[in-house]
Write a protein that holds these residues in place. Structure first.
Motif, mmCIF file in Angstrom:
data_model
loop_
_atom_site.group_PDB
_atom_site.id
_atom_site.type_symbol
_atom_site.label_atom_id
_atom_site.label_comp_id
_atom_site.label_asym_id
_atom_site.label_seq_id
_atom_site.Cartn_x
_atom_site.Cartn_y
_atom_site.Cartn_z
ATOM 1 N N ARG A 83 0.947 -1.152 0.027
ATOM 2 C CA ARG A 83 -0.079 -0.021 0.069
ATOM 3 C C ARG A 83 0.715 1.285 0.002
ATOM 4 N NH1 ARG A 83 -5.266 -1.208 1.703
ATOM 5 N NH2 ARG A 83 -5.873 -3.104 0.893
ATOM 6 N N ASP A 84 0.132 2.378 -0.071
ATOM 7 C CA ASP A 84 0.899 3.774 -0.064
ATOM 8 C C ASP A 84 0.798 4.524 1.263
ATOM 9 O OD1 ASP A 84 1.469 3.259 -2.830
ATOM 10 O OD2 ASP A 84 0.113 4.382 -3.294
ATOM 11 N N VAL A 85 1.542 5.273 1.769
ATOM 12 C CA VAL A 85 1.446 5.754 3.003
ATOM 13 C C VAL A 85 2.086 7.260 3.115
ATOM 14 C CG1 VAL A 85 3.719 4.779 4.080
ATOM 15 C CG2 VAL A 85 1.654 5.177 5.501
ATOM 16 N N SER A 86 1.868 8.020 3.901
ATOM 17 C CA SER A 86 2.509 9.241 4.003
ATOM 18 C C SER A 86 2.754 9.521 5.546
ATOM 19 C CB SER A 86 1.487 10.163 3.307
ATOM 20 O OG SER A 86 1.539 10.234 2.144
ATOM 21 N N LEU A 87 3.798 10.153 5.638
ATOM 22 C CA LEU A 87 4.159 10.387 7.070
ATOM 23 C C LEU A 87 4.347 11.981 7.199
ATOM 24 C CD1 LEU A 87 7.050 7.987 7.804
ATOM 25 C CD2 LEU A 87 4.620 7.823 8.650
ATOM 26 N N PRO A 88 3.637 12.716 8.192
ATOM 27 C CA PRO A 88 3.535 14.183 8.214
ATOM 28 C C PRO A 88 4.485 14.794 9.269
ATOM 29 C CG PRO A 88 1.568 13.461 9.596
ATOM 30 C CD PRO A 88 2.494 12.112 8.788
ATOM 31 N N CYS A 89 5.098 15.785 8.865
ATOM 32 C CA CYS A 89 5.998 16.430 9.848
ATOM 33 C C CYS A 89 5.551 18.143 9.845
ATOM 34 C CB CYS A 89 7.504 16.477 9.637
ATOM 35 S SG CYS A 89 8.658 17.134 10.779
ATOM 36 N N VAL A 90 4.844 18.617 10.943
ATOM 37 C CA VAL A 90 4.300 19.744 11.285
ATOM 38 C C VAL A 90 5.115 20.636 12.082
ATOM 39 C CG1 VAL A 90 2.182 21.095 11.650
ATOM 40 C CG2 VAL A 90 2.135 18.717 10.973
ATOM 41 N N ILE A 91 5.783 21.830 11.330
ATOM 42 C CA ILE A 91 6.573 22.640 11.987
ATOM 43 C C ILE A 91 6.369 24.017 11.847
ATOM 44 C CG2 ILE A 91 8.841 23.326 11.831
ATOM 45 C CD1 ILE A 91 9.690 20.714 10.142
#
Length: 462
Positions: A94-102
């Protein structure tokens, strides 16, 4: 958490970092700075940072900027992480996205690193690693997304989002890659196995997946699994199923089911054939039938491998024809043999043999067919009528009637006025000839014949 990505000069094939440029002509620039302090790197493309106790080194396939952190003017509010990187679970492929909020990033740069493999993935908007499945995006506000397409098992692990402040700030999130169970046929028992009755057999089933799958066994027909003489279960957990002194009743399909919480659950079907020589059970060894009728005789057999079954009368094999009809109904290792003989004659009586034969042996059963008399016809009831008609004139005398048993009205067991006991079974009532009475009336008379006193007529009123 801080990750130091160190590359020694020997890896590049040179004695010091000053000769790297001559070995890598595709590099557009290189810069060395001897320093005992770490250097902050602000890059626009692929970057490797090499550190030792005496110097730091950086090179880029495009332009680069090496700036000591002391020269960066501090902002009013330093960068901070607005929210943690979530731990994400994704299925294989599957596809996945990891967020980094700055928040308050300013002119600082963001990098993504795979911690377990010590692999630099992206720097700001550029992908460093040469794996096309990785990409990075920015929403022009404060969220940086690391995208991984068609996730593989090697992608499992911690991912670090890093900002090049002084000191460096970072946070990590874990990517869990789950894999649905898969049964390994090459390491498992074949789909069909055979064993002699009363021997032991072990069924093996192996599977992989993540988390490691749980294996359990059950019978396809829902019957219990006999582990031994005293231990029977509906389900059994484990890679191996040991069947001790297996019997024919345990023959059939066994299912190995692998599950780890990741759909789909998979199973392997293993058919166990229990081999034994034929056995015959005869329900009726003596069968009687009258001549001229049809009769059916039968035998029950058990055998595996499948047996050949047939009938004999004396030394002659019986085949289906107008005289004989043979039928065999099979169910697993059981069979029901039926032989129908039509229009029995004297030559059809005798000893019949049902025979069952397979590769492990042969056996037979015997049935004797003998004649019996035909059943006699049931007696017919006789109706008795008075000879006087409704008008009081004598009627034409009826023909002579045969002797028959008659209940007088006074002895009728269903008469409400019955006051006397009925006659004994040995007594017989006989109808007597009618006599004319005065006035032109007639009446029928009946008497009881017995070895006792003389017969007294009993009159029946019209």
């Amino acid at each position: 958490m801080t990750v130091n990505m160190v590359l020694k000069p020997e890896v590049l094939g040179c004695t010091d970092f000053r000769s790297v440029r001559s070995l890598r002509p595709e590099l557009t620039a290189a810069l060395f700075r001897l320093s005992s302090q770490p250097t902050t790197l602000l890059l626009h493309s692929q970057v490797h940072q090499l550190q030792s106790s005496h110097f730091s080194f950086l090179f880029s396939t495009f332009d680069f900027l090496l700036t000591p952190t002391s020269n960066i003017k501090p902002l009013s509010d330093p960068p901070i992480f607005a929210e943690p990187i979530p731990n994400v679970t994704v299925a294989l492929g599957r596809d996945v996205s990891l967020p980094c909020v700055i928040e308050n990033l300013g002119s600082y740069k963001v990098a993504w690193i795979h911690v377990g493999r010590q692999m630099l993935l992206t720097i700001h908007k550029h992908v460093v690693v040469k794996v096309p499945r990785f990409s990075v995006s920015h929403d022009n506000q404060k969220t940086w997304l690391l995208h991984i397409n068609s996730v593989q098992q090697d992608d499992r692990g911690y991912y670090m989002c890093q900002v090049n402040t002084n000191p460096m700030i970072s946070q990590v999130g874990f990517l869990q890659v789950v894999v649905p169970p898969n049964i390994l046929d090459s390491l498992s028992t074949e789909s069909t196995v055979a064993v002699r009755e009363h021997q032991n057999i072990t069924l093996t089933c192996k599977a992989d997946g993540y988390p490691p799958p749980k294996l359990m066994w059950k019978r396809e027909d829902g019957q219990v699994i006999s582990l031994n003489k005293h231990h029977k279960v509906n389900l059994y957990d484990g890679e191996q199923l040991n069947l001790t002194r297996i019997t024919r009743s345990e023959m059939g399909a066994y299912l190995c089911i692998a599950t780890n919480g990741v759909p789909p659950t998979v199973s392997k079907r293993i058919t166990v054939d229990v081999e034994f020589s034929p056995m015959i059970f005869v329900p009726n060894q003596l069968v009687g039938a009258p001549t001229g009728t049809n009769v059916t005789i039968d035998c029950h057999t058990e055998a595996y491998p499948r047996a050949m079954s047939y009938w004999f009368l004396g030394d002659e094999m019986i085949l289906s024809n107008e005289k004989y009809a043979t039928n065999i109904m099979e169910n697993s290792y059981r069979a029901h043999m039926r032989l129908t003989i039509r229009n029995l004659t004297a030559s059809d009586f005798g000893s019949y043999r049902c025979i069952s034969k397979n590769s492990l042996g042969e056996t037979e059963g015997s049935i004797r067919l003998y004649p019996i008399p035909k059943p006699s016809a049931a007696p017919k009831a006789t109706e008795i009528k008075s000879s006087a008609n409704n008008e009081g004139r004598p009627s034409t005398p009826p023909p002579a009637k045969r002797l028959t048993t008659v209940w007088p009205s006074s002895y009728n067991p269903y008469s409400p006025k019955r006051t006397e006991r009925p006659p004994q079974p040995s007594e017989e009532r006989v109808e007597r000839p009618e006599q004319k009475l005065r006035g032109g009336e007639s009446t029928g008379e009946t008497c009881i014949l017995s070895p006792g006193p003389p017969c007294f007529p009993v009159s029946s009123s019209s």
